[in-house]
Design a protein around this motif. Structure first.
Motif, mmCIF file in Angstrom:
data_model
loop_
_atom_site.group_PDB
_atom_site.id
_atom_site.type_symbol
_atom_site.label_atom_id
_atom_site.label_comp_id
_atom_site.label_asym_id
_atom_site.label_seq_id
_atom_site.Cartn_x
_atom_site.Cartn_y
_atom_site.Cartn_z
ATOM 1 N N LEU A 86 -0.649 45.494 -23.086
ATOM 2 C CA LEU A 86 -0.837 46.955 -23.176
ATOM 3 C C LEU A 86 0.423 47.650 -23.686
ATOM 4 N N ALA A 87 1.590 47.152 -23.270
ATOM 5 C CA ALA A 87 2.851 47.714 -23.763
ATOM 6 C C ALA A 87 2.986 47.469 -25.260
ATOM 7 N N ALA A 88 2.597 46.273 -25.711
ATOM 8 C CA ALA A 88 2.664 45.953 -27.142
ATOM 9 C C ALA A 88 1.722 46.846 -27.946
ATOM 10 N N ILE A 89 0.515 47.049 -27.434
ATOM 11 C CA ILE A 89 -0.433 47.942 -28.111
ATOM 12 C C ILE A 89 0.136 49.356 -28.174
ATOM 13 N N THR A 90 0.727 49.808 -27.073
ATOM 14 C CA THR A 90 1.328 51.150 -27.027
ATOM 15 C C THR A 90 2.400 51.292 -28.106
ATOM 16 N N ILE A 91 3.257 50.306 -28.216
ATOM 17 C CA ILE A 91 4.350 50.357 -29.197
ATOM 18 C C ILE A 91 3.796 50.361 -30.625
ATOM 19 N N ILE A 92 2.921 49.424 -30.935
ATOM 20 C CA ILE A 92 2.382 49.287 -32.297
ATOM 21 C C ILE A 92 1.556 50.514 -32.675
ATOM 22 N N TYR A 93 0.661 50.932 -31.771
ATOM 23 C CA TYR A 93 -0.194 52.090 -32.068
ATOM 24 C C TYR A 93 0.640 53.352 -32.280
ATOM 25 N N ASN A 94 1.591 53.597 -31.393
ATOM 26 C CA ASN A 94 2.388 54.821 -31.500
ATOM 27 C C ASN A 94 3.316 54.806 -32.716
ATOM 28 N N LEU A 95 3.789 53.631 -33.116
ATOM 29 C CA LEU A 95 4.566 53.554 -34.358
ATOM 30 C C LEU A 95 3.709 53.977 -35.544
ATOM 31 N N ALA A 96 2.495 53.428 -35.635
ATOM 32 C CA ALA A 96 1.591 53.771 -36.733
ATOM 33 C C ALA A 96 1.215 55.253 -36.680
ATOM 34 N N GLU A 97 0.856 55.724 -35.494
ATOM 35 C CA GLU A 97 0.482 57.125 -35.331
ATOM 36 C C GLU A 97 1.648 58.051 -35.675
ATOM 37 N N GLY A 98 2.847 57.674 -35.271
ATOM 38 C CA GLY A 98 4.028 58.487 -35.549
ATOM 39 C C GLY A 98 4.316 58.588 -37.031
ATOM 40 N N LEU A 103 14.468 67.458 -26.602
ATOM 41 C CA LEU A 103 14.754 67.832 -27.990
ATOM 42 C C LEU A 103 13.460 68.171 -28.739
ATOM 43 N N LEU A 104 12.409 67.395 -28.481
ATOM 44 C CA LEU A 104 11.115 67.658 -29.105
ATOM 45 C C LEU A 104 10.597 69.037 -28.716
ATOM 46 N N VAL A 105 10.663 69.356 -27.432
ATOM 47 C CA VAL A 105 10.200 70.663 -26.956
ATOM 48 C C VAL A 105 10.986 71.785 -27.638
ATOM 49 N N ALA A 106 12.300 71.659 -27.670
ATOM 50 C CA ALA A 106 13.140 72.690 -28.306
ATOM 51 C C ALA A 106 12.791 72.823 -29.787
ATOM 52 N N GLY A 107 12.621 71.704 -30.473
ATOM 53 C CA GLY A 107 12.283 71.733 -31.894
ATOM 54 C C GLY A 107 10.925 72.360 -32.158
ATOM 55 N N LEU A 108 9.943 72.050 -31.316
ATOM 56 C CA LEU A 108 8.607 72.620 -31.501
ATOM 57 C C LEU A 108 8.594 74.126 -31.245
ATOM 58 N N VAL A 145 6.159 63.063 -33.811
ATOM 59 C CA VAL A 145 7.471 62.838 -33.190
ATOM 60 C C VAL A 145 7.285 62.381 -31.745
ATOM 61 N N ASP A 146 6.326 62.998 -31.045
ATOM 62 C CA ASP A 146 6.019 62.589 -29.673
ATOM 63 C C ASP A 146 5.604 61.115 -29.631
ATOM 64 N N SER A 147 4.891 60.660 -30.652
ATOM 65 C CA SER A 147 4.478 59.251 -30.702
ATOM 66 C C SER A 147 5.685 58.322 -30.758
ATOM 67 N N PHE A 148 6.726 58.719 -31.499
ATOM 68 C CA PHE A 148 7.937 57.904 -31.568
ATOM 69 C C PHE A 148 8.641 57.842 -30.205
ATOM 70 N N VAL A 149 8.599 58.942 -29.464
ATOM 71 C CA VAL A 149 9.190 58.951 -28.124
ATOM 72 C C VAL A 149 8.410 57.997 -27.219
ATOM 73 N N GLU A 150 7.083 57.953 -27.398
ATOM 74 C CA GLU A 150 6.247 57.029 -26.629
ATOM 75 C C GLU A 150 6.604 55.569 -26.923
#
Length: 196
Positions: free
Chosen positions: A24-36, A100-105, A56-61
Motif C-alpha cells: 500500500l505504501a508503494a502504491i501511495t508513492i507511485i500513484y502520488n508521483l504520477a498524480e503530482g 508551505l503549500l497552504v501559504a502558497g495556495l 503539489v499536495d500529491s508530492f507531499v504525500e
C-alpha cells in the motif's frame, strides 16, 4: 505444541499484514508521483491553481509514503518502538511542506483574484479528481484495516492522511466542475483555498 502453532499463526499474520502495508505504501508513492506530475503540469499549463495545488499536495504525500515504507522495512526486521532519525526527518519535512503549500495556495488565490485570472480548462481537474476519489478511498480503507491489524499508529495516521486526500479530491472536483459548467468567476481560487 499448541503455543508454537499459535505463535506461528500470529507471526505469519503479522508478516502478511506487513507485506500488505508495504504494498500500500508503494502504491501511495507511485500513484502520488504520477498524480503530482500530471496535476502540476496541467495546472500550470491550463492556469488552474486548484489543480496545481492538488498536484503539489500529491508530492507531499509521496514524502509521507516514503516515511511509512521505511518504517515498515524496520518493522519487518524487529518490532518498532520508537521513530528513527529518518522517520523524524521525513515527518518534519512533510509537515513543513504542508505549511508551505497552504501559504502558497493562499497567496496564489489572492493573486488570482487580484489579476482576475481564469483557467483555460478544468477538464483535467475533473478527470484527476474522479480517479483520485476512487483510488484514495480504496487506499484509505485498506491502510486503516492493516494499521489496525498491526496495531500501528503511524499506519493509521497515514490512512487518515489518505482520507484527507480523498476529501481534497471532492474539493478539486467541485471547483473544476463548477468552472467547466458555469464559468463561475474565482471558483478556481476558492477551490485552491479549500485545498489549503
Amino acid at each position: 505444541m499448541i503455543y508454537q502453532k499459535l505463535s506461528s499463526i500470529v507471526t505469519n499474520n503479522t508478516l502478511k499484514n506487513q507485506n500488505i502495508a508495504l504494498f500500500l505504501a508503494a502504491i501511495t508513492i507511485i500513484y502520488n508521483l504520477a498524480e503530482g506530475v500530471i496535476s502540476t503540469f496541467y495546472g500550470a499549463s491550463d492556469e488552474t491553481l486548484a489543480l496545481f495545488g492538488f498536484g503539489v499536495d500529491s508530492f507531499v504525500e509521496v514524502l509521507s509514503g516514503i516515511g511509512i515504507a521505511h518504517m515498515i522495512f524496520r518493522m519487518k526486521k524487529h518490532p518498532v518502538e520508537n521513530r528513527d532519525q529518518f522517520e523524524i526527518t521525513a515527518l518534519k519535512i512533510t509537515g513543513s511542506a504542508f505549511y508551505l503549500l497552504v501559504a502558497g495556495l493562499i497567496l496564489g488565490a489572492i493573486l488570482s483574484v487580484m489579476y482576475q485570472a481564469k483557467p483555460e480548462s478544468t477538464l483535467v481537474g475533473i478527470i484527476i479528481s474522479l480517479i483520485s476519489i476512487l483510488t484514495m478511498y480504496i487506499l484509505y480503507r485498506q491502510k486503516l484495516k492493516v494499521g489496525q491489524a498491526l496495531n500501528s499508529e503511524p499506519i493509521i495516521s497515514d490512512a487518515n492522511c489518505t482520507k484527507t486526500c480523498f476529501y481534497l479530491s471532492f474539493i478539486l472536483l467541485g471547483s473544476s466542475a463548477l468552472y467547466a459548467l458555469f464559468k463561475i468567476p474565482y471558483v478556481d481560487a476558492l477551490g485552491s483555498l479549500g485545498i489549503a
